[in-house]
Design a protein around this motif. Structure first.
Motif, PDB file in Angstrom:
ATOM      1  N   THR A  74       0.653  -1.360   0.265  1.00  0.00           N
ATOM      2  CA  THR A  74      -0.009   0.019   0.241  1.00  0.00           C
ATOM      3  C   THR A  74       0.859   1.697   0.405  1.00  0.00           C
ATOM      4  O   THR A  74       0.778   2.531  -0.195  1.00  0.00           O
ATOM      5  N   VAL A 102     -10.208   4.989  -9.373  1.00  0.00           N
ATOM      6  CA  VAL A 102      -9.359   4.911  -9.150  1.00  0.00           C
ATOM      7  C   VAL A 102      -9.202   2.932  -9.077  1.00  0.00           C
ATOM      8  O   VAL A 102      -9.943   2.380  -9.128  1.00  0.00           O
ATOM      9  N   CYS A 103      -8.516   2.520  -9.531  1.00  0.00           N
ATOM     10  CA  CYS A 103      -8.028   0.772  -9.517  1.00  0.00           C
ATOM     11  C   CYS A 103      -6.737  -0.041  -9.805  1.00  0.00           C
ATOM     12  O   CYS A 103      -6.491   1.041  -9.992  1.00  0.00           O
ATOM     13  N   LEU A 104      -6.893  -0.239  -8.829  1.00  0.00           N
ATOM     14  CA  LEU A 104      -5.700  -0.732  -8.015  1.00  0.00           C
ATOM     15  C   LEU A 104      -5.535  -2.357  -8.618  1.00  0.00           C
ATOM     16  O   LEU A 104      -6.238  -2.750  -8.159  1.00  0.00           O
ATOM     17  N   SER A 146      -9.441  -4.790  -0.392  1.00  0.00           N
ATOM     18  CA  SER A 146      -9.388  -3.265  -0.444  1.00  0.00           C
ATOM     19  C   SER A 146      -9.200  -1.550  -0.063  1.00  0.00           C
ATOM     20  O   SER A 146      -9.183  -1.204  -0.267  1.00  0.00           O
ATOM     21  N   PRO A 149      -7.060  -0.092  -3.115  1.00  0.00           N
ATOM     22  CA  PRO A 149      -7.192   1.315  -3.972  1.00  0.00           C
ATOM     23  C   PRO A 149      -7.835   2.607  -2.881  1.00  0.00           C
ATOM     24  O   PRO A 149      -7.892   3.235  -3.101  1.00  0.00           O
ATOM     25  N   VAL A 162     -14.427   3.117  -7.311  1.00  0.00           N
ATOM     26  CA  VAL A 162     -12.959   2.464  -6.893  1.00  0.00           C
ATOM     27  C   VAL A 162     -13.005   1.658  -6.925  1.00  0.00           C
ATOM     28  O   VAL A 162     -14.149   0.274  -5.818  1.00  0.00           O
ATOM     29  N   MET A 164     -10.602  -2.651  -6.376  1.00  0.00           N
ATOM     30  CA  MET A 164      -9.169  -3.220  -6.872  1.00  0.00           C
ATOM     31  C   MET A 164      -9.409  -4.915  -8.144  1.00  0.00           C
ATOM     32  O   MET A 164     -10.503  -5.518  -7.801  1.00  0.00           O
ATOM     33  N   SER A 175      -5.588  -3.904 -13.962  1.00  0.00           N
ATOM     34  CA  SER A 175      -6.359  -3.342 -13.942  1.00  0.00           C
ATOM     35  C   SER A 175      -6.343  -1.815 -14.731  1.00  0.00           C
ATOM     36  O   SER A 175      -7.199  -1.082 -14.577  1.00  0.00           O
TER      37      SER A 175
END
Lengths: 424, 85, 405
Positions: A74, A102-104, A146, A149, A162, A164, A175
């Protein structure tokens, strides 16, 4: 009309350097950043080499509280996200939170924290029951990743979609592909997308030991990752992260942003064959490549550089070579193909995003990073893998691919802004 | 002297990698190829690792990877057990 | 392009299979009880929604047992049941025309706990070859894809309890972008001693000891949630493709979906659940007046219940729509929760009945909710809104609608 998606900011943390510039310097110099594992004593393990990243969380600007609550993966993601935003020149205060997402990606997420906590809770595995007295308040955050993200979203106040994406070793491509879909369909205008994995921890090293997937060149760590070389004997585990600012092209242009590249096509397929094995014919990866090119509106001959998965396992490099020939035909033989994993190792879910960064930078700088440690190609790997030395060459269209456990095969096409058919 | 029987090996294979529901528990599988039994390289790695730990022997990866039938694996194991005495 | 639900599969604490589960829901039979997986007697929280009647060897190929966590076995069984319900034979369809999108919040956690224990008590050589994939969050997508020969676009998403709705939303997106059939849903299970403590560390788990009173969403006595396990898998198909293959039954349409995220902790800005509901309705081309029932997230934590009640009344007006939370009979299933609620909503549509929120008797007046509790309420249901929130700020909403024959 189709909304187009461009990269306007990049942040990278990878072995061998603290930022995007150092990352690119490492890649173009052909140096390698793999070494003997120093995070713990690797001597009981079959593979003792890794791509470790020298990362000082305080020096990177994280507060003591952030460092305490965030897993290392993270921390990497948040630092890269801040870098990417800075690089993009976006005024965070002017962002519409509702239109920012956000896409992580991550494959093993908080493995490091989980393992540290497990050792305490169980007194090194003494009993199946664990001791609630030693429970960390962050355990749930580490079991359910999660939070990653979420932490990235908080850095810019994103209130749009948002999520993951955790597709194992293709997470970093998927992602970003997911983020592109969100912008195209109009669910968001700006998405912070990318991936992070910091898997150099005993449980992960041990599980790849068990399937004999990792390199055993323990006496030569700098040269352990040998994609496409006849002497390759597995991948080198690594940690890294890359985050991007992705924007709808029109709004990026209106604010005068620097555009690294357009993400013009992406596709993923499954091989439905085996959780870890690959068929030799490369059929499903070839299909993903075909679909990604199709979405880009170009044919295979437009591809000027292929950023390969190139993990350095026996089966991958042949599978992938077959997939390139199957999808690009004769053009595969004329196209430079290279694997940056030869220099920075394989960071599981993160590497797909790190390779997107390398692909965008290849377009930006007109330099193709080499495949290091490639001295004697496997006769079955008979393409131009850009051995040892970077190549100065203008590149307008890059294909980058990934392959992972679970059978995932993904492909993405990046194009120079202003190229025919690409956004100006 | 310890030797492993085909039944012992079968028990270990089933524990490490399961078996087809249709498998006849009395059938002799000694010469049935692993492929036909549905045991892939992963199944053999798990089985090999279990045997190495439980019996204190070493089965080289490259050798195990080339074996095609339970009999061939059993022979390798028993050679090792004999050598380890 | 319309996307229809043509198959359902359920592994829930109060019922295996769609009909057993639905009977239990309508009869108010709970799946919550004392945790039996290990000796939890010394712990403050001991109630869980466990799937106790699932004999893995009856539902999962023997070959897959050594390599799968309990959660993956739930996923494989639910996937198979959903395909059977849809009467789909994957072997008869083109491999690239079928995708798999699943969600899990905790992965194969019990499996990985066992491998951690082997590693640290006995050494690296004791770690299984299967650990390399049995734990990771993509395992269910991968295993389902392999089992049924599905080679189309596939993915795995994580957003705690909201992730299951995100999977359904992404499956719908995948179908709309050209994949005729997508298997989707979510499952979770982490009831090994370490996984259980992780639940407890969230600070939101009920320490109640009465299975009927421990998890009381929207009640004045709400004191936290009970974790559950299991989930649901659905077959989504492009409406045209379903028609073309002669699908014998359509459970309903996934008509709308949206997800939002809350502002950072401490921000004065409002939370995002209301916006998720409104965006999902807009996506469906519907308005609040069209909605016949809301399946609530139902955190069972007073502050969170109040926030949800506020979001619902902001969209529908005070007591403007029937609201229910049958998850009070199963506990919160994390990634499995949203898909199970979507299945429940589709069954409400089918049978014209809104199931009750179990346990809850005393809803604070100022929540201004028309909460269905006590017993099920007969009502024609053509449109249902399903809400889910994931810890740290995830909000997702799905709109399902009836499809006329």
């Amino acid at each position: 009309m189709t909304r187009r998606v461009v990269i306007t900011g990049i942040g990278v943390r990878a072995p061998g350097g603290a930022g995007t510039a150092q990352f690119w310097d490492l890649l173009t110099s052909g140096r390698t950043a793999t070494r003997r594992i120093s995070f713990f004593d690797p001597s009981p393990y079959r593979s003792q080499v890794a791509g470790e990243t020298d990362f000082d969380a305080s020096a990177e600007g994280l507060s003591p509280r952030e460092i305490r609550r965030m897993d290392r993966a993270t921390q990497f993601a948040v630092v890269c996200a801040r870098d990417a935003v800075r690089d993009s020149g976006l005024d965070v205060g002017a962002l519409d939170p509702h239109r920012t997402g956000v896409c992580l990606g991550s494959a093993v997420a908080a493995a490091t924290s989980l393992e540290n906590e497990y050792r305490v809770l169980s007194n090194d595995g003494e009993k199946w029951l664990v001791d609630p007295e030693h429970l960390s308040p962050y355990t749930f955050d580490h079991v359910v990743p999660s939070v990653m993200p979420a932490e990235v979203a908080w850095t810019v106040g994103a209130e749009g979609p948002v999520t993951m994406v955790s597709n194992g070793c293709t997470s970093g491509l998927d992602s970003v592909g997911h983020a592109v879909a969100l912008i195209r369909e109009g669910s968001a205008d700006v998405v912070l997308a990318g991936a992070s994995d910091t898997p150099i921890t005993p449980i992960v090293v041990a599980c790849f030991d068990a399937i004999k997937a990792t390199s055993t060149y323990n006496d030569d760590p700098e040269h352990a990752s040998r994609p496409f070389d006849a002497s390759r004997n597995g991948f080198v585990l690594a940690e890294s992260a890359a985050m991007f600012v992705l924007e709808e092209h029109g709004s990026a242009r209106r604010r005068g942003a620097h555009v690294y590249a357009e993400i013009s096509g992406y596709a993923t397929r499954c091989n439905a064959y085996h959780m870890t094995g690959l068929k030799t014919d490369g059929r499903e990866m070839a299909e993903a490549i075909r679909a990604a090119l199709d979405e880009s509106g170009v044919d295979g001959t437009a591809v000027g550089y292929v950023n390969a998965h190139g993990s350095g396992t026996k089966q991958n490099d042949r599978h992938e070579t077959a997939a390139f020939k199957r999808s690009l035909g004769e053009h595969a033989r004329r196209t430079p193909v290279s694997s940056i994993k030869s220099m920075v190792g394989h960071s599981l879910g993160a590497i797909g995003s790190v390779e997107i960064a390398a692909s965008a930078l290849a377009i930006e700088h007109g330099v193709i990073p080499p495949t290091a440690n490639l001295h004697t190609p496997d006769p079955e790997c008979d393409l131009d893998y850009v051995p040892l030395v970077a190549r100065e060459q203008r590149v307008d269209t890059v294909l980058t691919v990934g392959s992972g456990f679970g059978g995932f095969q993904s492909a993405m096409v990046l194009r120079r802004p202003g190229t025919a058919g690409a956004s100006a | 002297m310890r030797t492993m029987t085909i039944d012992d090996l079968r028990t270990i294979l089933v524990s490490c990698a399961g078996e087809e529901e249709s498998a006849d528990p009395r059938a002799d599988i000694s010469d049935v190829p692993f492929d036909d039994l549905g045991y892939d390289s992963l199944a053999l790695m798990e089985t090999g690792a279990r045997i190495e730990r439980d019996f204190g022997i070493s089965l080289p990866d490259e050798v195990v990877a080339e074996l095609r039938t339970p009999r061939a694996l059993l022979d390798l194991i028993n050679e090792n057990l004999a050598g380890a005495r | 392009m319309r996307v229809h639900v043509t198959g359902l599969g359920v592994t829930a604490p109060n019922g295996l299979g769609v009909e057993a589960y639905w009977d239990a829901v309508l009869e108010g039979r709970t799946g919550i009880g004392e945790l039996t997986r290990f000796d939890a007697s010394a712990l403050p929280a001991r109630l869980a929604g466990q799937v106790l009647d699932f004999a893995a060897e009856e539902h999962v190929p023997n070959r897959l047992l050594p390599q799968t966590d309990v959660s993956t076995r739930f996923a494989l069984a639910a996937a198979e049941w959903a395909l059977a319900d849809a009467k789909v034979d994957p072997a008869a369809l083109t491999d690239y025309d079928m995708g798999v999108v699943t969600s899990t919040a905790s992965g194969g956690f019990e499996f990985t706990h066992r491998e951690f224990q082997k590693l640290w008590s006995r050494g690296p050589r004791y770690v299984s070859v299967y650990e390399s994939f049995a734990w990771f969050y993509a395992v269910n997508t991968g295993q389902i894809s392999i089992r049924h020969g599905m080679r189309g676009p596939s993915s795995a998403l994580v957003a705690e309890q909201a992730g299951g709705l995100d999977a359904i939303g992404h499956a719908r997106r995948t179908a709309r972008r050209g994949t005729p059939l997508v298997l989707t849903g979510g499952v979770d299970s982490a009831f090994d001693p370490w996984g259980w403590l992780a639940h407890v560390s969230s600070g939101r788990v009920s320490t109640g000891t009465d299975p009927g009173r421990a998890y009381l969403p929207f009640d004045t006595g709400a004191r936290g949630y009970v974790p559950g396990e299991g989930g649901a898998v659905l077959v989504l198909e492009q409406a045209e493709a379903a028609r073309a293959r002669g699908a014998h039954r359509v459970h309903g349409e996934i008509a709308g979906y949206a997800s939002t995220f809350d502002p950072p902790p401490g921000s004065p800005r409002p939370p995002g659940l209301r916006r998720a509901a409104e965006l999902a309705l807009a996506d469906a081309g519907l308005t609040a007046a069209d909605v016949d029932v809301v399946f609530a997230d139902a955190a069972g934590v007073p502050a969170l219940d109040r926030a949800e009640a506020d979001a619902i009344t902001a969209v529908f007006g005070p007591r403007g729509v029937p609201v229910t939370a049958p998850k009070s009979l199963t506990g919160r299933l994390l990634a499995g929760g949203g898909p199970l609620d979507v299945v429940t909503a589709l069954l409400s549509v089918r049978d014209g009945v809104i199931p009750a929120t179990a346990g809850t008797t005393d809803v604070p007046d100022d929540y201004r909710l028309d909460l269905v509790h006590g017993s099920p309420r007969g009502a024609a249901v053509t449109t249902a809104l399903v809400l889910a929130r994931g810890r740290w700020g995830f909000n997702s909403a799905v709109v399902v609608t009836a499809v006329p024959d």
